[in-house]
Design an enzyme around this catalytic site. Structure first.
Site, PDB file in Angstrom:
ATOM      1  N   GLY A  83       0.683  -1.364  -0.016  1.00 28.72           N
ATOM      2  CA  GLY A  83       0.003  -0.069  -0.080  1.00 28.72           C
ATOM      3  C   GLY A  83       0.855   1.196   0.036  1.00 28.72           C
ATOM      4  O   GLY A  83       2.003   1.271   0.538  1.00 28.72           O
ATOM      5  N   THR A  95       7.145   1.616  -6.885  1.00 30.02           N
ATOM      6  CA  THR A  95       8.441   0.944  -7.863  1.00 30.02           C
ATOM      7  C   THR A  95       9.609   0.505  -7.004  1.00 30.02           C
ATOM      8  O   THR A  95      10.140  -0.441  -7.062  1.00 30.02           O
ATOM      9  CB  THR A  95       8.517   1.911  -9.006  1.00 30.02           C
ATOM     10  N   TYR A 123       0.125  -4.480 -11.622  1.00 31.90           N
ATOM     11  CA  TYR A 123       1.599  -5.357 -11.292  1.00 31.90           C
ATOM     12  C   TYR A 123       1.863  -6.050 -12.539  1.00 31.90           C
ATOM     13  O   TYR A 123       3.062  -6.652 -12.505  1.00 31.90           O
ATOM     14  CB  TYR A 123       1.320  -6.408 -10.323  1.00 31.90           C
ATOM     15  N   PHE A 409      -3.952 -13.889   1.142  1.00 29.35           N
ATOM     16  CA  PHE A 409      -2.720 -13.834   2.270  1.00 29.35           C
ATOM     17  C   PHE A 409      -2.316 -12.371   2.069  1.00 29.35           C
ATOM     18  O   PHE A 409      -2.562 -11.591   1.317  1.00 29.35           O
ATOM     19  CB  PHE A 409      -1.660 -14.861   1.686  1.00 29.35           C
TER      20      PHE A 409
END
Length: 409
Positions: A83, A95, A123, A409
């Protein structure tokens, strides 16, 4: 702007996790959920970006072992808790965290990294491809009937306490892991995740319930679920909310589905995430009344192309040279020759002429066998440089069982 990226100190966890909560809308997790993630956090694999005393970026990784085609269990980084504070977006923080993280994963010798994405478009630029999908559905049990295989009546179902049945359930889960790509072998502590059931997140449903399937005294399957009672003027319209279901054979699985579809005072079974090839779809009398839909599940990144491609098995003989593009992890760039089959594989650097050209993102998408290279080629994402190479590789990379991630997860 001057920021500092550093490994998470355990004493900073509350501020770090609070930044993550704020990035995802600012609604605090339930205390029991927050406690579980605190205990599962691997601090030496978690990083934060700090602007002065304020945490403005978070990312972590879990040490996983993931099933791949052929049944091998491969060391994998489970990327998590990513985050960035809304005040610090578009400044390169994400990044920088992805750069540090993948460098660390490589240094640790893990050939794979995986994640689930809040937004799938994020992503791809870091080399992740969608390697597994999941099915969501609502079975209308007032209109749909199940046709179950012979022997279903011989399976004994037993109501059980979810916590007290953990050992039996985990034994079934562990036996299922090698059979389906994309499933993490649960490390100590992760057996608590299926039990996480904050009251404030039930939305009017019951506490978590469990039923075990037994044959000759052995537990051969289980289902975790909740029931949400609802009533209308015409009667009961409750829902069964499926949380988790695993079984060691089709008969035990059919017995569990039949049970879920016949619970009194309910008219539907709501499926949040199941494999795209799940057997229930062939038990139901009317698939349209189940309204199945698909969405992305597990995103896969090959951190070490050679080691990753050697770790899995191939369902047909393959001998092909890939030209791999990987701008974010340039150590993967170049030509790789993959030779292998059902018994094993080798993947080494080569100077031979390339036969297929693609990026590491496409390799990640195809890696678990659920996305075909021919499908990617149809989108222009894979280029065939030798006639026949695409079909050969696409068949070899396939899996007879669709990959699936059973939990987040």
């Amino acid at each position: 702007m001057t920021t500092e990226l550093r490994v998470l100190d355990p004493g900073e966890w509350d501020d770090w996790y609070g930044t993550l909560e704020l990035a995802f809308g600012g609604v605090p997790d339930a205390p029991e959920e927050r406690r579980l993630w605190r205990e599962l956090t691997e601090h030496d694999r978690s990083i934060g970006v700090w602007d002065g005393e304020r945490c403005v970026g978070t990312a972590g990784a879990f040490t996983f072992r993931l099933s791949v085609p052929g049944g091998a269990i491969v060391p994998t980084a489970g990327v998590t808790m990513v985050g960035v504070a809304a005040t610090h977006r578009r400044r390169g923080i994400l990044t920088s965290m992805m750069r540090r993280q993948l460098d660390d994963v490589r240094a640790g010798g893990e050939p794979l990294a995986v994640l689930t994405a809040s937004e799938p478009e994020i992503y791809g630029r870091f080399g992740y491809g969608i390697g597994a999908y999941a099915t969501r559905a609502v079975i209308d049990t007032t209109r749909v009937r199940l046709s179950v295989p012979d022997g279903t009546d011989e399976v004994v179902l037993r109501q059980a306490d979810p916590a007290k049945s953990t050992a039996e359930r985990e034994a079934v889960y562990a036996r299922r892991v090698p059979a389906r790509p994309g499933m993490p072998a649960r490390q100590p502590g992760w057996e608590r995740l299926p039990l996480l059931d904050p009251e404030g997140e039930r939305g009017g449903a019951s506490p978590r319930q469990c039923v075990l399937a037994e044959r000759d005294g052995e537990v051969v399957g289980y289902a975790l679920y909740a029931v949400k009672p609802e009533w209308s003027y015409t009667g009961a319209e409750g829902s069964v909310l499926l949380k988790d279901l695993e079984a060691l054979d089709p008969v035990a699985e059919a017995a569990l589905w039949r049970f879920l579809c016949s619970i009194d005072l309910t008219s539907s079974v709501r499926i949040h995430s199941r494999p795209v090839d799940d057997g229930w779809q062939h038990l139901v009398s009317d698939i349209r009344r189940c309204a199945p839909t698909q969405r992305d599940g597990l995103h896969v990144r090959l951190v070490d192309v050679g080691a990753a491609l050697e770790a899995r098995r191939y369902q047909a003989p393959v001998d092909v040279v890939f030209e791999v593009a990987d701008a974010f992890c340039p150590w993967n760039e170049g030509r790789w020759r993959l030779t292998g089959g059902r018994e094993g594989a080798r993947c080494t650097r080569t100077e031979e002429a390339a036969e297929l050209a693609l990026s590491v993102r496409e390799l990640g998408a195809a890696y678990l066998g659920g996305v075909s290279l021919t499908s990617l080629a149809a989108a222009g994402r894979v280029r065939e440089l030798r006639a026949g190479a695409l079909l050969e590789a696409s068949v070899a990379f396939g899996s007879p069982v669709a990959p699936w991630l059973p939990h987040g997860f």
